[in-house]
Scaffold this active site. Structure first.
Site, PDB file in Angstrom:
ATOM      1  N   HIS A  20       0.800  -1.238   0.000  1.00 52.70           N
ATOM      2  CA  HIS A  20       0.000   0.000   0.000  1.00 52.70           C
ATOM      3  C   HIS A  20       0.827   1.280   0.000  1.00 52.70           C
ATOM      4  O   HIS A  20       0.625   2.167   0.829  1.00 52.70           O
ATOM      5  CB  HIS A  20      -0.942  -0.007   1.200  1.00 52.70           C
ATOM      6  CG  HIS A  20      -2.241  -0.722   0.931  1.00 52.70           C
ATOM      7  ND1 HIS A  20      -3.089  -0.375  -0.093  1.00 52.70           N
ATOM      8  CD2 HIS A  20      -2.818  -1.773   1.556  1.00 52.70           C
ATOM      9  CE1 HIS A  20      -4.141  -1.179  -0.096  1.00 52.70           C
ATOM     10  NE2 HIS A  20      -3.997  -2.050   0.903  1.00 52.70           N
ATOM     11  N   ASP A  37      -2.252  -5.367  -3.877  1.00 48.40           N
ATOM     12  CA  ASP A  37      -2.356  -4.107  -3.144  1.00 48.40           C
ATOM     13  C   ASP A  37      -0.981  -3.476  -2.927  1.00 48.40           C
ATOM     14  O   ASP A  37      -0.585  -3.140  -1.811  1.00 48.40           O
ATOM     15  CB  ASP A  37      -3.069  -4.312  -1.803  1.00 48.40           C
ATOM     16  CG  ASP A  37      -4.587  -4.406  -1.966  1.00 48.40           C
ATOM     17  OD1 ASP A  37      -5.053  -4.555  -3.107  1.00 48.40           O
ATOM     18  OD2 ASP A  37      -5.304  -4.339  -0.952  1.00 48.40           O
ATOM     19  N   ASP A  60      -2.087   2.607  -3.583  1.00 45.41           N
ATOM     20  CA  ASP A  60      -3.194   3.270  -2.873  1.00 45.41           C
ATOM     21  C   ASP A  60      -2.877   3.461  -1.397  1.00 45.41           C
ATOM     22  O   ASP A  60      -2.116   2.716  -0.792  1.00 45.41           O
ATOM     23  CB  ASP A  60      -4.515   2.508  -3.020  1.00 45.41           C
ATOM     24  CG  ASP A  60      -5.199   2.786  -4.351  1.00 45.41           C
ATOM     25  OD1 ASP A  60      -4.901   3.815  -4.956  1.00 45.41           O
ATOM     26  OD2 ASP A  60      -6.034   1.959  -4.784  1.00 45.41           O
ATOM     27  N   ARG A  61      -3.508   4.467  -0.828  1.00 46.50           N
ATOM     28  CA  ARG A  61      -3.418   4.847   0.582  1.00 46.50           C
ATOM     29  C   ARG A  61      -2.068   5.456   0.911  1.00 46.50           C
ATOM     30  O   ARG A  61      -1.978   6.602   1.300  1.00 46.50           O
ATOM     31  CB  ARG A  61      -3.748   3.672   1.497  1.00 46.50           C
ATOM     32  CG  ARG A  61      -5.220   3.241   1.402  1.00 46.50           C
ATOM     33  CD  ARG A  61      -5.573   2.264   2.512  1.00 46.50           C
ATOM     34  NE  ARG A  61      -6.972   1.915   2.501  1.00 46.50           N
ATOM     35  CZ  ARG A  61      -7.950   2.589   3.098  1.00 46.50           C
ATOM     36  NH1 ARG A  61      -7.656   3.689   3.754  1.00 46.50           N
ATOM     37  NH2 ARG A  61      -9.201   2.194   3.034  1.00 46.50           N
ATOM     38  N   ASN A  66      -7.294  -6.171  -4.871  1.00 49.92           N
ATOM     39  CA  ASN A  66      -8.491  -5.378  -5.146  1.00 49.92           C
ATOM     40  C   ASN A  66      -8.171  -3.896  -5.346  1.00 49.92           C
ATOM     41  O   ASN A  66      -8.998  -3.145  -5.867  1.00 49.92           O
ATOM     42  CB  ASN A  66      -9.512  -5.540  -4.016  1.00 49.92           C
ATOM     43  CG  ASN A  66      -9.049  -4.943  -2.710  1.00 49.92           C
ATOM     44  OD1 ASN A  66      -8.013  -5.342  -2.187  1.00 49.92           O
ATOM     45  ND2 ASN A  66      -9.804  -4.002  -2.163  1.00 49.92           N
ATOM     46  N   HIS A  67      -6.954  -3.467  -4.961  1.00 54.58           N
ATOM     47  CA  HIS A  67      -6.564  -2.068  -5.205  1.00 54.58           C
ATOM     48  C   HIS A  67      -5.812  -1.899  -6.517  1.00 54.58           C
ATOM     49  O   HIS A  67      -5.438  -0.767  -6.849  1.00 54.58           O
ATOM     50  CB  HIS A  67      -5.722  -1.539  -4.041  1.00 54.58           C
ATOM     51  CG  HIS A  67      -6.554  -1.035  -2.905  1.00 54.58           C
ATOM     52  ND1 HIS A  67      -6.971   0.276  -2.804  1.00 54.58           N
ATOM     53  CD2 HIS A  67      -7.075  -1.680  -1.837  1.00 54.58           C
ATOM     54  CE1 HIS A  67      -7.693   0.419  -1.704  1.00 54.58           C
ATOM     55  NE2 HIS A  67      -7.772  -0.750  -1.101  1.00 54.58           N
ATOM     56  N   HIS A 110      -5.045 -12.860  -3.393  1.00 49.32           N
ATOM     57  CA  HIS A 110      -5.170 -11.680  -2.538  1.00 49.32           C
ATOM     58  C   HIS A 110      -6.327 -11.778  -1.556  1.00 49.32           C
ATOM     59  O   HIS A 110      -6.158 -11.525  -0.360  1.00 49.32           O
ATOM     60  CB  HIS A 110      -5.345 -10.428  -3.400  1.00 49.32           C
ATOM     61  CG  HIS A 110      -5.434  -9.170  -2.582  1.00 49.32           C
ATOM     62  ND1 HIS A 110      -4.351  -8.627  -1.939  1.00 49.32           N
ATOM     63  CD2 HIS A 110      -6.500  -8.371  -2.273  1.00 49.32           C
ATOM     64  CE1 HIS A 110      -4.727  -7.546  -1.278  1.00 49.32           C
ATOM     65  NE2 HIS A 110      -6.023  -7.371  -1.474  1.00 49.32           N
ATOM     66  N   ARG A 119     -17.136  -5.941   4.765  1.00 54.85           N
ATOM     67  CA  ARG A 119     -16.735  -4.771   3.976  1.00 54.85           C
ATOM     68  C   ARG A 119     -17.909  -4.175   3.200  1.00 54.85           C
ATOM     69  O   ARG A 119     -17.829  -3.047   2.735  1.00 54.85           O
ATOM     70  CB  ARG A 119     -15.646  -5.166   2.964  1.00 54.85           C
ATOM     71  CG  ARG A 119     -14.396  -5.720   3.565  1.00 54.85           C
ATOM     72  CD  ARG A 119     -13.469  -6.235   2.465  1.00 54.85           C
ATOM     73  NE  ARG A 119     -12.297  -6.890   3.007  1.00 54.85           N
ATOM     74  CZ  ARG A 119     -11.142  -6.289   3.277  1.00 54.85           C
ATOM     75  NH1 ARG A 119     -11.022  -5.005   3.035  1.00 54.85           N
ATOM     76  NH2 ARG A 119     -10.128  -6.959   3.766  1.00 54.85           N
ATOM     77  N   HIS A 166      -4.968  -8.839   2.071  1.00 54.34           N
ATOM     78  CA  HIS A 166      -6.245  -8.117   2.001  1.00 54.34           C
ATOM     79  C   HIS A 166      -6.717  -7.522   3.324  1.00 54.34           C
ATOM     80  O   HIS A 166      -7.593  -6.666   3.316  1.00 54.34           O
ATOM     81  CB  HIS A 166      -7.297  -9.084   1.457  1.00 54.34           C
ATOM     82  CG  HIS A 166      -8.590  -8.441   1.017  1.00 54.34           C
ATOM     83  ND1 HIS A 166      -8.653  -7.258   0.318  1.00 54.34           N
ATOM     84  CD2 HIS A 166      -9.884  -8.854   1.172  1.00 54.34           C
ATOM     85  CE1 HIS A 166      -9.908  -6.972   0.055  1.00 54.34           C
ATOM     86  NE2 HIS A 166     -10.681  -7.914   0.559  1.00 54.34           N
TER      87      HIS A 166
END
Length: 874
Positions: A617, A644, A647-648, A676-677, A725, A775, A802
């Site tokens: 991330h 992932d 992102d973030r 998923n990112h 993931h 989620r 994840h």
């Protein structure tokens, strides 16, 4: 799912002595039940009236000298009436539980004892009543040798070919247990009645309900032409009714205890049917005082042996019933004519005194209470909290001050970024005072921090249900819906926040930002083209010129170790790559990963090592720390990054380019799974798109988007570990062959359903089976799902990422599900460790933990859309 109150009894040592302390350990805060005890009692009395009154209101149901209560026409009519009564009582109880107790349909089924239930409870209760009736079984099966005549056909015939047997063994147990236990006891629990009182008072009404048999008894003994029976009939009838009230109430105590103890109405029904079958044990006289049964016609033996063990109360059935003086009672007759054969009074058998001594010894043994193991403990706090939640009423021992103290402990944990502990304290506060909306709102915020957006939406919605003017709840729900890209739902809540707090400038800004997102999504959908041209079209990388002012190592047609090390240092000091080199790296790796299968299959060779990393991330400096601790990638040291990457964190482009550079340099030693990112919608929301545009260009983001959609979805390590993931699937029939055949290139984005979505989004749960996602996207799978998948595919375990894990990794599902997360101090707001897994040729997993390292003063999600997501990540 909240448990039935019976689960408390299963863990209690001395049942009755502990229950009052359990419900009322302190007296400083009176209970606030959902309904009053008087209301519950009124319902029980009404149920009793509904049950008994039809027997006398309708001539068809009423027994007469011509048609006794055992006449088939009367039995059939009464069963129809009782069936309607059961339906009416069920409707009343469910309405009260749902409307006053706020119980969900699943909780209603549990409170009624209907579902789920444990078949073992039925066997335990049956074993208990077998012990209680050991004496009767001894006399019937051994002394009187009735076991010789037992057969399945006789048993079935006694129930289904005899209306009396069907009534006594099926209809009565079912209807009485449902009306007087399943539909009544939950109302008293809702009224927070002490369980001791429930056990010893509610069955008294059950006993009183049987006193109506006095009327039938007297009717059967009223001489023709007289209005009233003789005095002797009155006296015997009253004495008989008092006795009947005593033993039906006694059984009611037992049945109520069974229901509270097991939470299983079926166990109470089985006990009731068995007791009806056996009737009352003899309490006087000798056993074995009967002539050989061969002298008694089979037509008389059959009802006694099976269908009519419960003596018919009005005594006019003509059914033979054993009594204390050793005779056969056939009502008012001296003998019975059956098929032309007369059965005479049965004479003595005279087995001797020893048989009688054994019988009464067995009565004593059966009535002796079993010792309770000393190691059984009283209910634990978690079970107590679940009970209170199931009944939706406040515990009598917790003041508002206590609940606020729990909330404050949760706030302290929240300030320390310990989200799981904060959630636990907020949950305790909710269990203590479930009517306080701020507790749900606080837990929603903690769930947002853990990315459990589905749970956050549920908590915020509950707070709004309690108080429609609680603005913070709308705020939390808007944030959570935004996080899972449900902008249409989010904008509705933002609008409410702005309307209720018009002076809140932050909320107004979020509302406007959300409006822009909704418009942007609509625009992107409108211009979406199925086969859009590649962002690489028209990109003449070979003709791009690198200016002389560029101070880094030059890259030609192949990745070099020298360029890669220079790139690492440039990124550490905040420098960027030349755009030509960025294009080269992305395009080269896109071709490499596009050629790989959907599930890459690799072996760890001798003298080789594989390191599996979870989410990184955009935490570039922590990624460099992994390389420092584990060793840099090489031909002898492979790495698998399980999605992932971006992102973030605010160094997502640096991580993506570094991993891609290593992939280009060591294509057989670097493995990249999609997360998923690595998807467009998440990149737009969580910062990667904004970072690409800020540091390079929109075209760079589009090229990354194309490369992300080409990434493999899983890696099979040594034929033993399935690495992906998210997690497993909604269908047990999915196998590794299905993954191999999946054409990931036909679907660039995972969407809201399907195999690709589940591989990127699902999470494990502790409960068996499958459940809705915390989620709000995907689903959750239990240990049984993991076990079946591993066994079907010959796997030792699945390895997934994840999710944040406070220790960096977690082994779940009996060792078959392993989560690894490699972003320590996630988003600078969670005090978690990071971890990676080392795997050598023997395929043994070695878990390595590490802490976060310092980084330049750039906040997480610095490039997120207009700062909209800063409320979740900062």
């Amino acid at each position: 799912m909240p448990p039935h109150p019976a689960e408390l009894w299963q863990q209690s040592s001395s049942f009755f002595s502990r229950m009052k302390d359990y419900y009322y350990p302190q007296a400083d805060d009176p209970p606030t039940p959902a309904i009053s005890e008087q209301t519950a009692l009124l319902c029980e009395l009404l149920f009793t009236a509904f049950y008994v009154a039809p027997f006398y209101l309708s001539p068809t149901l009423r027994s007469t000298p011509l048609n006794s209560r055992d006449a088939p026409i009367v039995i059939r009519a009464r069963m129809r009436a009782v069936g309607l009564t059961c339906i009416a009582c069920m409707v009343v109880t469910i309405y009260v539980l749902a409307m006053e107790g706020h119980a969900t349909p699943r909780e209603v089924l549990r409170l009624l004892g209907v579902w789920p239930f444990d078949p073992l409870d039925i066997l335990k209760v049956l074993a208990l009543v077998l012990v209680l009736f050991t004496c009767s079984l001894y006399e019937e099966l051994i002394v009187d040798s009735e076991w010789r005549d037992w057969s399945w056909s006789n048993f079935r015939q006694s129930i289904f070919d005899s209306w009396v047997g069907y009534r006594n063994l099926v209809a009565a147990p079912f209807s009485e247990e449902f009306v007087f236990r399943s539909f009544t006891i939950p109302l008293f629990l809702l009224a927070k009645t002490d369980p001791i009182r429930i056990v010893f008072t509610t069955p008294l009404v059950f006993g009183l309900a049987h006193l109506h048999h006095l009327t039938e008894y007297l009717q059967a003994r009223t001489p023709k032409g007289n209005r009233f029976p003789p005095f002797q009939a009155w006296l015997s009838g009253i004495l008989r009714s008092v006795f009947q009230f005593a033993y039906t109430s006694l059984f009611g105590f037992f049945a109520a205890f069974v229901f509270l103890r097991t939470g299983n109405i079926w166990a109470a029904i089985v006990a009731h049917s068995f007791c009806n079958r056996m009737g009352l044990p003899r309490v006087w006289g000798k056993v074995g005082q009967f002539a050989d049964y061969d002298y008694i016609p089979a037509e008389m033996k059959k009802p006694t042996a099976l269908g009519q063990g419960k003596r018919d109360e009005d005594g006019d059935a003509g059914a033979p019933v054993r009594v204390g003086d050793g005779s056969i009672d056939v009502g008012e007759q001296e003998s019975v004519q059956l098929n032309g054969t007369t059965s005479q009074q049965v004479g003595p058998k005279n087995l001797g005194l020893t048989w009688t001594v054994v019988y009464y010894s067995l009565i004593f043994v059966g009535a002796t209470p079993l010792p309770v193991p000393s190691n059984v403990r009283s209910p634990n706090p978690r079970v107590r909290r679940q009970l209170r939640k199931a009944l939706q009423s406040e515990p009598p021992t917790t003041t508002m001050a206590d609940a606020v103290a729990l909330k404050n402990k949760g706030n302290d944990a929240f300030k320390n970024h310990d989200w799981p502990t904060a959630i636990d304290f907020y949950t305790q506060a909710i269990d203590a005072k479930p009517s306080e909306p701020s507790f749900y709102s606080n837990r929603a915020q903690a769930n947002i921090k853990l990315e459990a957006y589905g749970y956050a939406i549920a908590d915020a919605s509950k707070a709004i249900e309690i108080n429609a003017d609680f603005v913070k709840a709308y705020y939390r729900r808007a944030v959570a819906n935004t996080a899972i890209l449900k902008h249409g739902d989010a904008i509705h809540d933002w609008k409410i926040v702005v309307r209720k707090n018009p002076g809140d400038k932050v909320a107004k800004a979020q509302y406007e930002a959300c409006q822009k997102l909704v418009k942007r999504d609509a625009f992107l959908k409108a211009i979406e083209v199925a086969d859009a041209p590649s962002a690489a079209e028209g990109l003449e990388v070979e003709n791009m010129v690198v200016e002389d002012s560029y101070d880094g190592v030059r890259l030609k047609d192949e990745m070099t170790e020298e360029f890669l090390q220079d790139m690492i240092e440039r990124f550490k000091t905040g420098k960027k790559l030349h755009r030509k080199y960025v294009y080269q790296i992305i395009l080269a790796v896109t071709e490499l990963v596009r050629a790989e299968p959907t599930m890459v299959e690799m072996q760890v060779q001798k003298d080789q090592r594989l390191t599996i990393c979870g989410d990184t991330h955009g935490q570039y400096f922590d990624l460099l720390n992994i390389f420092k601790l584990a060793g840099a990638p090489s031909t002898a040291h492979s790495f698998l990054f399980n999605g992932d990457f971006v992102d973030r964190g605010s160094w997502s482009t640096e991580i993506a380019l570094l991993l891609y550079a290593y992939k280009w340099l060591l294509p057989r030693n670097i493995f990249l799974n999609r997360g998923n990112h690595e998807t467009d919608d998440m990149n737009r929301m969580y910062g990667f798109e904004g970072e690409c545009k800020a540091k390079y260009s929109e075209r760079v983001f589009k090229l990354f988007s194309e490369s992300f959609s080409a990434l493999p979805l899983a890696t099979l390590v040594g034929d033993k570990y399935f690495v992906l993931h998210g997690g497993l699937f909604s269908d047990d029939d999915i196998t590794l062959d299905n993954i191999r055949k999946l054409d990931r290139h036909a679907q660039r984005q995972p969407g809201q359903s399907g195999l690709m979505m589940e591989m990127l989004w699902t999470d494990p749960q502790t409960l068996p089976g499958r459940g809705p996602s915390k989620r709000g996207v995907g689903l959750q799978f239990g240990p049984d799902v993991t076990k079946r998948f591993c066994e079907k595919n010959g796997l030792d375990a699945i390895i997934r990422s994840h999710e944040v894990r406070m220790e960096g990794y977690e082994v779940e599902h009996d060792g078959r599900c392993i989560t690894v997360f490699s972003a320590p101090k996630y988003c600078d707001s969670t005090e978690n460790k990071g971890a990676y897994i080392d795997v050598e040729h023997d395929l043994k997993l070695q878990y390595r933990q590490f802490d976060a390292v310092p980084h330049p003063d750039v906040k997480p999600m610095a490039y997120a859309n207009n700062g909209l997501m800063s409320m979740m990540g900062g």
